[in-house]
Design an enzyme around this catalytic site. Structure first.
Site, PDB file in Angstrom:
ATOM      1  N   ASP A  70     -32.770  -1.837  10.810  1.00  0.00           N
ATOM      2  CA  ASP A  70     -33.050  -1.585   9.293  1.00  0.00           C
ATOM      3  C   ASP A  70     -32.697  -0.178   9.173  1.00  0.00           C
ATOM      4  O   ASP A  70     -32.358   0.268   8.205  1.00  0.00           O
ATOM      5  CB  ASP A  70     -34.205  -1.906   9.115  1.00  0.00           C
ATOM      6  N   ILE A  73     -28.932   0.218   8.294  1.00  0.00           N
ATOM      7  CA  ILE A  73     -28.794  -0.679   7.175  1.00  0.00           C
ATOM      8  C   ILE A  73     -29.166   0.003   5.813  1.00  0.00           C
ATOM      9  O   ILE A  73     -30.394   0.591   5.866  1.00  0.00           O
ATOM     10  CB  ILE A  73     -29.224  -1.967   7.139  1.00  0.00           C
ATOM     11  N   GLU A 109     -36.380  -4.745   4.072  1.00  0.00           N
ATOM     12  CA  GLU A 109     -36.529  -3.463   3.715  1.00  0.00           C
ATOM     13  C   GLU A 109     -35.422  -2.888   2.711  1.00  0.00           C
ATOM     14  O   GLU A 109     -34.471  -2.670   3.075  1.00  0.00           O
ATOM     15  CB  GLU A 109     -36.387  -2.491   5.007  1.00  0.00           C
ATOM     16  N   ASP A 111     -33.596  -0.534   0.274  1.00  0.00           N
ATOM     17  CA  ASP A 111     -33.684   1.269   0.330  1.00  0.00           C
ATOM     18  C   ASP A 111     -33.399   1.571  -1.369  1.00  0.00           C
ATOM     19  O   ASP A 111     -33.926   2.422  -1.461  1.00  0.00           O
ATOM     20  CB  ASP A 111     -32.649   1.543   1.009  1.00  0.00           C
ATOM     21  N   HIS A 155     -20.426  -9.072 -10.743  1.00  0.00           N
ATOM     22  CA  HIS A 155     -19.381  -9.323 -11.682  1.00  0.00           C
ATOM     23  C   HIS A 155     -18.351  -8.305 -11.643  1.00  0.00           C
ATOM     24  O   HIS A 155     -18.834  -7.228 -11.996  1.00  0.00           O
ATOM     25  CB  HIS A 155     -20.098  -9.686 -13.120  1.00  0.00           C
ATOM     26  N   CYS A 197     -15.165 -11.852  -8.948  1.00  0.00           N
ATOM     27  CA  CYS A 197     -14.100 -12.456  -9.644  1.00  0.00           C
ATOM     28  C   CYS A 197     -12.860 -11.370  -9.236  1.00  0.00           C
ATOM     29  O   CYS A 197     -13.227 -10.012  -9.624  1.00  0.00           O
ATOM     30  CB  CYS A 197     -14.307 -12.786 -11.086  1.00  0.00           C
ATOM     31  N   SER A 223     -14.203 -16.092  -8.806  1.00  0.00           N
ATOM     32  CA  SER A 223     -14.803 -16.207  -7.594  1.00  0.00           C
ATOM     33  C   SER A 223     -16.425 -17.221  -8.081  1.00  0.00           C
ATOM     34  O   SER A 223     -17.048 -16.732  -8.809  1.00  0.00           O
ATOM     35  CB  SER A 223     -15.548 -15.231  -6.998  1.00  0.00           C
ATOM     36  N   SER A 225     -19.495 -20.102  -8.362  1.00  0.00           N
ATOM     37  CA  SER A 225     -20.793 -20.342  -7.621  1.00  0.00           C
ATOM     38  C   SER A 225     -21.094 -21.526  -6.946  1.00  0.00           C
ATOM     39  O   SER A 225     -20.011 -22.373  -7.117  1.00  0.00           O
ATOM     40  CB  SER A 225     -21.800 -20.110  -8.827  1.00  0.00           C
TER      41      SER A 225
END
Length: 384
Positions: A70, A73, A109, A111, A155, A197, A223, A225
């Protein structure tokens, strides 16, 4: 004479073997990186964008399982779906419609959350231009030996990605941010993945070296779902990230899978859109780049030809006195990182059963047929 010949053959064998070992070592460290970082960003708010949070948490789960801690990241979530009042199972975010794989877990976690997820903060994280008061957990503390994975979902359109439905980042701004990172020696190699997309439009303006990009769709394509769930009421993931997660579930820290295998994830027959990749700026052959070069964590190993004496006695350091308060503190440890890979292929549990797709529609159709057969169409006004 035979002894001399045998000795010469044995010496030649040892020389060839040592050369092969050195070549293998050079190939093993060919990437030149010593540490790994990941920046994972969900840019969408609101309950109907549940899948974008699940996308990001799925990648977060995978990189943690493969060894990136973490502390390396930076996780940015624009909305907290786990605590949303519409969530029928609070404190969970599922990536599978049988509600078997909870990608939220017990040790997530975050951030940057909510309105902290902005274009400005994202660019500041990449370029390192953050206020001095910013804690280490919110910083990308990479260097010129860092391999960085950047994952974005939300999006988008041709040349832009929306943040919070109120602002957007363009492909030019993103390309310039990566160039600043390169000029400031903030990465060794960078892997950019975007699920949105017209995602391929976001890497069209990249010009910095050692940069590889993947997108879920080409320009002019959506793209789509995936995994609708009637109990939760929304789609749980996007198609590209769903199949990316399935691919990563089979990867382990010692895996030899390479980027060419990653390019084959979610073909058009599965994604409906056409995934794209951009490798012109990357210096290495993608086939020689291991998946774990970006999704895993490097173990520092140093090869030396010198002798090391391991027989010296170990000197014990002086024990420092420990206060009673420190002794009484409960010892914490990390739990196993969420369920194993087989979970996503399991059948739904009986207690989590919910009506299959089309059940409600079929039930209403049956009711209307019985009504028409009994009373006729003249009594239709009593229904509507």
């Amino acid at each position: 004479m035979k002894t001399v010949i045998l000795f010469g053959l044995f010496a030649a064998y040892l020389l060839v073997d040592s050369i092969n070992i050195e070549d293998s070592a050079e190939n093993f460290f060919s990437s030149g990186h010593t540490n790994n970082w990941a920046v994972l960003v969900c840019t969408s708010r609101f309950w109907f964008n549940y899948r974008h949070v699940a996308n990001t948490l799925s990648v977060y789960r995978s990189v943690k399982r493969l060894g990136i801690p973490d502390s390396h990241i930076v996780l940015m979530l624009a909305d907290d779906m786990a605590c949303n009042h519409r969530n029928p199972k609070p404190a969970t975010v599922f990536s599978h419609k049988n509600m078997e794989l909870n990608v939220y877990g017990d040790d997530v976690e975050v951030d940057y959350r909510g309105y902290e997820v902005t274009v400005e903060n994202f660019l500041r994280v990449l370029t390192g231009r953050l206020p001095l008061s910013t804690p280490r957990s919110k910083r990308l503390l990479s260097d010129d030996r860092s391999n960085i994975l950047i994952y974005l979902t939300g999006h988008g359109g041709n040349g832009f990605l929306k943040f919070q439905d109120s602002e957007e980042i363009s492909n030019v701004e993103l390309a310039d941010a990566f160039e600043q990172m390169w000029q400031k020696r903030r990465y060794n190699e960078l892997l950019f993945i975007i699920d949105t997309c017209q995602g391929a439009s976001m890497y069209e303006r990249f010009y910095s070296p050692n940069l590889m990009a993947l997108a879920s769709s080409q320009v002019g394509e959506d793209s789509l779902s995936h995994q609708p769930d009637l109990a939760i009421g929304v789609h749980l993931m996007d198609r590209y990230t769903f199949y990316l997660l399935e691919f990563l579930e089979d990867i382990h820290p010692a895996s030899k899978a390479n980027m060419k295998d990653l390019f084959k994830v979610c073909p058009k027959s599965q994604c409906v859109s056409t995934p794209g990749h951009h490798t012109d700026l990357f210096l290495r052959d993608p086939e020689s780049v291991l998946i774990t070069d970006f999704f895993g964590s490097v173990r520092k190993v140093e090869i030396t030809t010198g002798a090391i004496n391991l027989t010296d006695p170990i000197t014990q350091s002086e024990e420092t006195p420990v206060s009673e308060e420190e002794v009484q503190k409960e010892m914490y440890s990390y739990v196993d990182q969420l369920p194993v890979s087989e979970i996503i292929r399991q059948k739904p549990k009986q207690k989590d059963w919910h009506p299959p797709d089309g059940f409600i529609l079929g039930l209403w159709t049956l009711i209307l047929l019985v009504f028409f057969k009994t009373y006729g169409i003249k009594h239709l006004k009593h229904i509507f």
